[in-house]
Design a protein around this motif. Structure first.
Motif, PDB file in Angstrom:
ATOM      1  N   TRP A   8     -47.483  -6.069 106.683  1.00  0.00           N
ATOM      2  CA  TRP A   8     -47.100  -7.007 107.742  1.00  0.00           C
ATOM      3  C   TRP A   8     -48.257  -7.281 108.704  1.00  0.00           C
ATOM      4  O   TRP A   8     -48.494  -8.413 109.093  1.00  0.00           O
ATOM      5  CB  TRP A   8     -45.879  -6.480 108.498  1.00  0.00           C
ATOM      6  N   VAL A   9     -48.992  -6.226 109.109  1.00  0.00           N
ATOM      7  CA  VAL A   9     -50.101  -6.426 110.051  1.00  0.00           C
ATOM      8  C   VAL A   9     -51.417  -6.731 109.340  1.00  0.00           C
ATOM      9  O   VAL A   9     -52.450  -6.886 109.981  1.00  0.00           O
ATOM     10  CB  VAL A   9     -50.284  -5.224 111.018  1.00  0.00           C
TER      11      VAL A   9
ATOM     12  N   SER B 245     -34.410   6.510 112.786  1.00  0.00           N
ATOM     13  CA  SER B 245     -35.548   5.706 113.263  1.00  0.00           C
ATOM     14  C   SER B 245     -36.219   4.976 112.104  1.00  0.00           C
ATOM     15  O   SER B 245     -36.576   3.795 112.220  1.00  0.00           O
ATOM     16  CB  SER B 245     -36.573   6.593 113.978  1.00  0.00           C
ATOM     17  N   ILE B 246     -36.391   5.670 110.988  1.00  0.00           N
ATOM     18  CA  ILE B 246     -36.998   5.045 109.807  1.00  0.00           C
ATOM     19  C   ILE B 246     -36.107   3.904 109.307  1.00  0.00           C
ATOM     20  O   ILE B 246     -36.598   2.840 108.930  1.00  0.00           O
ATOM     21  CB  ILE B 246     -37.247   6.094 108.701  1.00  0.00           C
ATOM     22  N   ALA B 247     -34.792   4.103 109.341  1.00  0.00           N
ATOM     23  CA  ALA B 247     -33.858   3.062 108.906  1.00  0.00           C
ATOM     24  C   ALA B 247     -33.983   1.814 109.778  1.00  0.00           C
ATOM     25  O   ALA B 247     -34.003   0.692 109.265  1.00  0.00           O
ATOM     26  CB  ALA B 247     -32.426   3.592 108.926  1.00  0.00           C
ATOM     27  N   ILE B 248     -34.088   1.999 111.088  1.00  0.00           N
ATOM     28  CA  ILE B 248     -34.247   0.855 112.009  1.00  0.00           C
ATOM     29  C   ILE B 248     -35.558   0.121 111.715  1.00  0.00           C
ATOM     30  O   ILE B 248     -35.590  -1.108 111.625  1.00  0.00           O
ATOM     31  CB  ILE B 248     -34.206   1.326 113.481  1.00  0.00           C
ATOM     32  N   LEU B 249     -36.639   0.884 111.556  1.00  0.00           N
ATOM     33  CA  LEU B 249     -37.938   0.275 111.245  1.00  0.00           C
ATOM     34  C   LEU B 249     -37.895  -0.443 109.901  1.00  0.00           C
ATOM     35  O   LEU B 249     -38.441  -1.542 109.754  1.00  0.00           O
ATOM     36  CB  LEU B 249     -39.040   1.339 111.246  1.00  0.00           C
ATOM     37  N   PHE B 250     -37.237   0.159 108.929  1.00  0.00           N
ATOM     38  CA  PHE B 250     -37.123  -0.466 107.610  1.00  0.00           C
ATOM     39  C   PHE B 250     -36.418  -1.823 107.700  1.00  0.00           C
ATOM     40  O   PHE B 250     -36.886  -2.810 107.134  1.00  0.00           O
ATOM     41  CB  PHE B 250     -36.382   0.452 106.641  1.00  0.00           C
ATOM     42  N   LEU B 251     -35.295  -1.876 108.418  1.00  0.00           N
ATOM     43  CA  LEU B 251     -34.566  -3.143 108.535  1.00  0.00           C
ATOM     44  C   LEU B 251     -35.423  -4.220 109.206  1.00  0.00           C
ATOM     45  O   LEU B 251     -35.414  -5.381 108.790  1.00  0.00           O
ATOM     46  CB  LEU B 251     -33.266  -2.943 109.312  1.00  0.00           C
TER      47      LEU B 251
ATOM     48  N   GLU C 239     -36.940  -7.584 107.274  1.00  0.00           N
ATOM     49  CA  GLU C 239     -36.770  -8.942 107.805  1.00  0.00           C
ATOM     50  C   GLU C 239     -38.125  -9.634 107.950  1.00  0.00           C
ATOM     51  O   GLU C 239     -38.294 -10.781 107.513  1.00  0.00           O
ATOM     52  CB  GLU C 239     -36.086  -8.852 109.172  1.00  0.00           C
ATOM     53  N   LYS C 240     -39.106  -8.953 108.531  1.00  0.00           N
ATOM     54  CA  LYS C 240     -40.436  -9.560 108.753  1.00  0.00           C
ATOM     55  C   LYS C 240     -41.111  -9.958 107.438  1.00  0.00           C
ATOM     56  O   LYS C 240     -41.827 -10.940 107.390  1.00  0.00           O
ATOM     57  CB  LYS C 240     -41.348  -8.584 109.504  1.00  0.00           C
ATOM     58  N   LEU C 241     -40.890  -9.137 106.389  1.00  0.00           N
ATOM     59  CA  LEU C 241     -41.545  -9.401 105.099  1.00  0.00           C
ATOM     60  C   LEU C 241     -40.699 -10.274 104.166  1.00  0.00           C
ATOM     61  O   LEU C 241     -41.124 -10.588 103.060  1.00  0.00           O
ATOM     62  CB  LEU C 241     -41.882  -8.065 104.397  1.00  0.00           C
ATOM     63  N   GLY C 242     -39.503 -10.644 104.624  1.00  0.00           N
ATOM     64  CA  GLY C 242     -38.634 -11.511 103.816  1.00  0.00           C
ATOM     65  C   GLY C 242     -38.083 -10.828 102.582  1.00  0.00           C
ATOM     66  O   GLY C 242     -37.867 -11.478 101.550  1.00  0.00           O
ATOM     67  N   ILE C 243     -37.819  -9.518 102.665  1.00  0.00           N
ATOM     68  CA  ILE C 243     -37.251  -8.776 101.528  1.00  0.00           C
ATOM     69  C   ILE C 243     -35.737  -8.868 101.599  1.00  0.00           C
ATOM     70  O   ILE C 243     -35.141  -8.663 102.647  1.00  0.00           O
ATOM     71  CB  ILE C 243     -37.702  -7.294 101.564  1.00  0.00           C
TER      72      ILE C 243
END
Length: 195
Positions: free
Chosen positions: A147-148, A180-186, A190-194
């Motif tokens: 993403w970055v 926390s990992i689950a929140i970051l994953f979601l 979304e950001k990567l369009g998966i």
């Protein structure tokens, strides 16, 4: 002799786990582990937490947490007082792995530096004279790097959450880390369009 090698009778839980891959995965399982160190051959898993993600929802009710009992020689070396003095019930390593595989089924694994978690689990499975995990896996650090547009840069959960402008828990337990990992994953999904 060779026929005995190929006709080995595996335990029922291992057969069930392997059979689950005949179906398409329907969920992600976010996993977090507490270990006694970073050497996959010498160190051991002390605690495992996981939670399911289906679609764009974290299923808190479908969460999993366990702690593993190890011999005295292992626990004396631990620096993490939370695990060492924990009053939680602890399972044997074998029973913990049986429970974990039953929970994982054929899910896609999600984690922070997930390859290490997989290696640690595979070492446990090796001690049980079984094969390796078959689950597909995604690493949120690799997703964040994509993403970055960086390349293999290490990012902590805190670094990623700040840049994504989301708050994560205080990280007092393996369950906090899994959530926390689950929140970051979601967010990264979304950001990567998966899908």
């Amino acid at each position: 002799m060779l026929t005995n090698l190929f006709n080995k009778e595996y335990p029922e839980f291992w057969k069930k786990y392997n059979d689950s891959f005949k179906r398409k995965a329907t969920k992600y399982v976010v996993i977090s582990m507490e270990t006694s160190g970073l050497d996959t051959e010498k160190d051991v898993i002390m605690g495992i937490a996981a939670t399911s993600v289906v679609g764009n929802r974290i299923l808190i009710k479908d969460s999993f947490e366990l702690f593993i009992q190890h011999g005295k020689e292992k626990t004396d070396e631990l620096a993490n007082e939370f695990i060492t003095v924990s009053k939680f019930d602890k399972l044997s390593e074998e029973q913990a792995l049986i429970n974990l595989l039953g929970y994982l089924d054929n899910a896609v694994l999600i984690g922070h530096r997930i390859n290490f978690d997989i290696e640690m689990i595979n070492e446990c499975l090796h001690r049980m004279k079984l094969g390796k995990l078959k689950n597909e896996a995604f690493d949120i650090e690799a997703m964040f790097n994509k993403w970055v547009d960086t390349n293999d840069t290490p990012y902590s959960l805190e670094d990623m959450s700040k840049q994504l402008k989301i708050s994560i828990s205080e990280r007092n337990s393996v369950s906090d880390d899994a959530y926390s990992i689950a929140i970051l994953f979601l967010k990264l999904k979304e950001k990567l369009g998966i899908q």
